[in-house]
Design a protein around this motif. Structure first.
Motif, PDB file in Angstrom:
ATOM      1  N   LEU A 142      62.461  39.335  59.293  1.00  0.00           N
ATOM      2  CA  LEU A 142      61.367  38.814  58.476  1.00  0.00           C
ATOM      3  C   LEU A 142      61.781  38.694  57.011  1.00  0.00           C
ATOM      4  O   LEU A 142      61.405  37.735  56.322  1.00  0.00           O
ATOM      5  CB  LEU A 142      60.138  39.721  58.604  1.00  0.00           C
ATOM      6  N   TYR A 143      62.582  39.656  56.539  1.00  0.00           N
ATOM      7  CA  TYR A 143      63.049  39.613  55.157  1.00  0.00           C
ATOM      8  C   TYR A 143      63.978  38.424  54.937  1.00  0.00           C
ATOM      9  O   TYR A 143      63.896  37.738  53.904  1.00  0.00           O
ATOM     10  CB  TYR A 143      63.763  40.920  54.814  1.00  0.00           C
ATOM     11  N   GLN A 144      64.844  38.171  55.895  1.00  0.00           N
ATOM     12  CA  GLN A 144      65.746  37.012  55.798  1.00  0.00           C
ATOM     13  C   GLN A 144      64.946  35.712  55.783  1.00  0.00           C
ATOM     14  O   GLN A 144      65.233  34.800  54.996  1.00  0.00           O
ATOM     15  CB  GLN A 144      66.733  37.012  56.963  1.00  0.00           C
ATOM     16  N   ARG A 145      63.948  35.623  56.652  1.00  0.00           N
ATOM     17  CA  ARG A 145      63.130  34.411  56.705  1.00  0.00           C
ATOM     18  C   ARG A 145      62.336  34.235  55.408  1.00  0.00           C
ATOM     19  O   ARG A 145      62.141  33.106  54.938  1.00  0.00           O
ATOM     20  CB  ARG A 145      62.175  34.470  57.897  1.00  0.00           C
ATOM     21  N   LEU A 146      61.868  35.329  54.831  1.00  0.00           N
ATOM     22  CA  LEU A 146      61.152  35.251  53.553  1.00  0.00           C
ATOM     23  C   LEU A 146      62.045  34.643  52.484  1.00  0.00           C
ATOM     24  O   LEU A 146      61.622  33.750  51.737  1.00  0.00           O
ATOM     25  CB  LEU A 146      60.679  36.639  53.135  1.00  0.00           C
ATOM     26  N   ASN A 147      63.285  35.114  52.412  1.00  0.00           N
ATOM     27  CA  ASN A 147      64.206  34.581  51.406  1.00  0.00           C
ATOM     28  C   ASN A 147      64.537  33.117  51.655  1.00  0.00           C
ATOM     29  O   ASN A 147      64.694  32.342  50.703  1.00  0.00           O
ATOM     30  CB  ASN A 147      65.487  35.430  51.386  1.00  0.00           C
ATOM     31  N   GLU A 148      64.613  32.720  52.928  1.00  0.00           N
ATOM     32  CA  GLU A 148      64.849  31.314  53.231  1.00  0.00           C
ATOM     33  C   GLU A 148      63.681  30.454  52.750  1.00  0.00           C
ATOM     34  O   GLU A 148      63.888  29.360  52.197  1.00  0.00           O
ATOM     35  CB  GLU A 148      65.040  31.137  54.740  1.00  0.00           C
ATOM     36  N   GLU A 149      62.458  30.945  52.972  1.00  0.00           N
ATOM     37  CA  GLU A 149      61.284  30.180  52.548  1.00  0.00           C
ATOM     38  C   GLU A 149      61.182  30.133  51.023  1.00  0.00           C
ATOM     39  O   GLU A 149      60.741  29.128  50.466  1.00  0.00           O
ATOM     40  CB  GLU A 149      60.009  30.788  53.148  1.00  0.00           C
ATOM     41  N   GLU A 169      53.430  18.320  46.336  1.00  0.00           N
ATOM     42  CA  GLU A 169      52.946  18.388  47.720  1.00  0.00           C
ATOM     43  C   GLU A 169      53.830  19.310  48.545  1.00  0.00           C
ATOM     44  O   GLU A 169      53.340  20.060  49.397  1.00  0.00           O
ATOM     45  CB  GLU A 169      52.918  16.995  48.350  1.00  0.00           C
ATOM     46  N   GLY A 170      55.128  19.265  48.301  1.00  0.00           N
ATOM     47  CA  GLY A 170      56.046  20.146  49.007  1.00  0.00           C
ATOM     48  C   GLY A 170      55.824  21.607  48.648  1.00  0.00           C
ATOM     49  O   GLY A 170      55.942  22.500  49.492  1.00  0.00           O
ATOM     50  N   ILE A 171      55.499  21.841  47.373  1.00  0.00           N
ATOM     51  CA  ILE A 171      55.214  23.214  46.943  1.00  0.00           C
ATOM     52  C   ILE A 171      53.973  23.741  47.656  1.00  0.00           C
ATOM     53  O   ILE A 171      53.931  24.897  48.106  1.00  0.00           O
ATOM     54  CB  ILE A 171      55.036  23.260  45.416  1.00  0.00           C
ATOM     55  N   LEU A 172      52.950  22.889  47.773  1.00  0.00           N
ATOM     56  CA  LEU A 172      51.750  23.286  48.505  1.00  0.00           C
ATOM     57  C   LEU A 172      52.060  23.578  49.969  1.00  0.00           C
ATOM     58  O   LEU A 172      51.415  24.433  50.591  1.00  0.00           O
ATOM     59  CB  LEU A 172      50.686  22.184  48.414  1.00  0.00           C
ATOM     60  N   ARG A 173      53.037  22.895  50.510  1.00  0.00           N
ATOM     61  CA  ARG A 173      53.402  23.091  51.918  1.00  0.00           C
ATOM     62  C   ARG A 173      54.228  24.361  52.104  1.00  0.00           C
ATOM     63  O   ARG A 173      54.064  25.079  53.099  1.00  0.00           O
ATOM     64  CB  ARG A 173      54.184  21.877  52.419  1.00  0.00           C
ATOM     65  N   GLU A 174      55.117  24.652  51.164  1.00  0.00           N
ATOM     66  CA  GLU A 174      56.038  25.775  51.326  1.00  0.00           C
ATOM     67  C   GLU A 174      55.443  27.111  50.874  1.00  0.00           C
ATOM     68  O   GLU A 174      55.814  28.164  51.410  1.00  0.00           O
ATOM     69  CB  GLU A 174      57.328  25.516  50.536  1.00  0.00           C
ATOM     70  N   ALA A 175      54.544  27.088  49.899  1.00  0.00           N
ATOM     71  CA  ALA A 175      54.002  28.346  49.367  1.00  0.00           C
ATOM     72  C   ALA A 175      53.323  29.200  50.438  1.00  0.00           C
ATOM     73  O   ALA A 175      53.527  30.420  50.481  1.00  0.00           O
ATOM     74  CB  ALA A 175      53.041  28.063  48.212  1.00  0.00           C
ATOM     75  N   PRO A 176      52.511  28.615  51.343  1.00  0.00           N
ATOM     76  CA  PRO A 176      51.928  29.444  52.409  1.00  0.00           C
ATOM     77  C   PRO A 176      52.972  30.061  53.327  1.00  0.00           C
ATOM     78  O   PRO A 176      52.761  31.160  53.857  1.00  0.00           O
ATOM     79  CB  PRO A 176      51.033  28.453  53.173  1.00  0.00           C
ATOM     80  N   ASP A 177      54.109  29.380  53.527  1.00  0.00           N
ATOM     81  CA  ASP A 177      55.173  29.958  54.347  1.00  0.00           C
ATOM     82  C   ASP A 177      55.712  31.232  53.697  1.00  0.00           C
ATOM     83  O   ASP A 177      55.932  32.249  54.361  1.00  0.00           O
ATOM     84  CB  ASP A 177      56.316  28.953  54.536  1.00  0.00           C
ATOM     85  N   VAL A 178      55.941  31.170  52.387  1.00  0.00           N
ATOM     86  CA  VAL A 178      56.425  32.349  51.658  1.00  0.00           C
ATOM     87  C   VAL A 178      55.413  33.489  51.786  1.00  0.00           C
ATOM     88  O   VAL A 178      55.764  34.636  52.102  1.00  0.00           O
ATOM     89  CB  VAL A 178      56.666  32.004  50.175  1.00  0.00           C
ATOM     90  N   ASN A 180      53.105  33.950  54.011  1.00  0.00           N
ATOM     91  CA  ASN A 180      52.948  34.447  55.378  1.00  0.00           C
ATOM     92  C   ASN A 180      54.053  35.426  55.754  1.00  0.00           C
ATOM     93  O   ASN A 180      53.788  36.440  56.413  1.00  0.00           O
ATOM     94  CB  ASN A 180      52.915  33.277  56.368  1.00  0.00           C
ATOM     95  N   PHE A 181      55.284  35.151  55.347  1.00  0.00           N
ATOM     96  CA  PHE A 181      56.356  36.090  55.684  1.00  0.00           C
ATOM     97  C   PHE A 181      56.215  37.384  54.876  1.00  0.00           C
ATOM     98  O   PHE A 181      56.539  38.472  55.387  1.00  0.00           O
ATOM     99  CB  PHE A 181      57.723  35.451  55.472  1.00  0.00           C
ATOM    100  N   ALA A 182      55.710  37.298  53.654  1.00  0.00           N
ATOM    101  CA  ALA A 182      55.417  38.525  52.896  1.00  0.00           C
ATOM    102  C   ALA A 182      54.311  39.311  53.591  1.00  0.00           C
ATOM    103  O   ALA A 182      54.360  40.547  53.685  1.00  0.00           O
ATOM    104  CB  ALA A 182      55.017  38.170  51.466  1.00  0.00           C
ATOM    105  N   MET A 183      53.289  38.593  54.087  1.00  0.00           N
ATOM    106  CA  MET A 183      52.215  39.247  54.836  1.00  0.00           C
ATOM    107  C   MET A 183      52.745  39.934  56.079  1.00  0.00           C
ATOM    108  O   MET A 183      52.333  41.056  56.424  1.00  0.00           O
ATOM    109  CB  MET A 183      51.155  38.215  55.204  1.00  0.00           C
ATOM    110  N   MET A 184      53.667  39.274  56.795  1.00  0.00           N
ATOM    111  CA  MET A 184      54.222  39.845  58.025  1.00  0.00           C
ATOM    112  C   MET A 184      54.973  41.136  57.722  1.00  0.00           C
ATOM    113  O   MET A 184      54.883  42.115  58.485  1.00  0.00           O
ATOM    114  CB  MET A 184      55.152  38.833  58.689  1.00  0.00           C
ATOM    115  N   LEU A 185      55.712  41.168  56.618  1.00  0.00           N
ATOM    116  CA  LEU A 185      56.405  42.398  56.224  1.00  0.00           C
ATOM    117  C   LEU A 185      55.411  43.505  55.912  1.00  0.00           C
ATOM    118  O   LEU A 185      55.594  44.658  56.318  1.00  0.00           O
ATOM    119  CB  LEU A 185      57.300  42.122  55.015  1.00  0.00           C
TER     120      LEU A 185
END
Length: 208
Positions: A142-149, A169-178, A180-185
């Motif tokens: 999850l930490y690796q995926r967070l850094n990728e996002e 628009e891309g920032i709006l798309r990618e920010a929730p990914d970041v 979510n992975f922080a939430m998962m951790l």
């Protein structure tokens, strides 16, 4: 207006909110600029109802306590030490205070921006439900995926080197990914702590 209100999702629903609160201006402008104020009105209204419910429950509990204390039979039981009367040393009043304090700590009103972003996170999670979730994922993964996002989010901003401005628009798309992975951790840490606490409480008490 004693019923909870749903958050508006269209311009027409925004104007329905304004009219419900007595704002009868012409239905202009007809664009997304209506949403922030309409959303805030709905959230304030619902928060007000939550407070009413909380205080109503507290008042009911306090009234029951006062009725118990007002009953002469209960006081006679305390004074005489009657075994068939529950002796109250203030436990009832204390329980009500604890209930009120608990409700106070639970009454978290989200900012409109936080509520909106949480919704974006949930929508992103739903689009990826077919992947099976994160409950079995390790911290390292999850930490690796967070850094990728985070890298992907940065790429959307620094794309301005190739365009006239960042790809918002891309920032709006990618920010929730970041997020979510922080939430998962954080969820992994919370579940681990809860599990350890449960194991500690499940241990048998040793005899002295």
């Amino acid at each position: 207006m004693s019923q909870r209100m749903e958050e508006p999702k269209t311009v027409g629903e925004c104007w329905a909110v304004f009219k419900r609160f007595g704002f009868m201006k012409p239905e202009l402008p007809l664009d997304d600029s209506l949403f922030p104020n309409a959303l805030q009105l709905v959230q304030m209204h619902n928060a007000h109802l939550d407070e009413i419910e909380r205080f109503t429950a507290a008042n009911t509990a306090m009234r029951e306590v006062l009725e118990w204390y007002e009953d002469d039979a209960n006081w006679c039981g305390i004074l005489t030490g009657s075994s068939n009367i529950h002796v109250d040393g203030g436990e009832r009043a204390q329980s009500v205070l604890e209930k009120i304090q608990k409700n106070d700590s639970e009454a978290v009103i989200l900012r409109p921006e936080v509520s909106w972003f949480a919704e974006q996170m949930e929508l992103t999670l739903r689009r990826n439900d077919h992947k099976g979730g994160w409950k079995e994922c390790s911290f390292v993964y999850l930490y690796q995926r967070l850094n990728e996002e985070i890298q992907e989010l940065g790429n959307e901003y620094f794309a301005r080197h190739f365009h006239s401005e960042p790809k918002w628009e891309g920032i709006l798309r990618e920010a929730p990914d970041v997020a979510n992975f922080a939430m998962m951790l954080a969820d992994l840490a919370r579940r681990t702590i809860d599990k350890k606490e449960g194991e500690r409480h499940d241990q048998p008490i040793e005899s002295p």
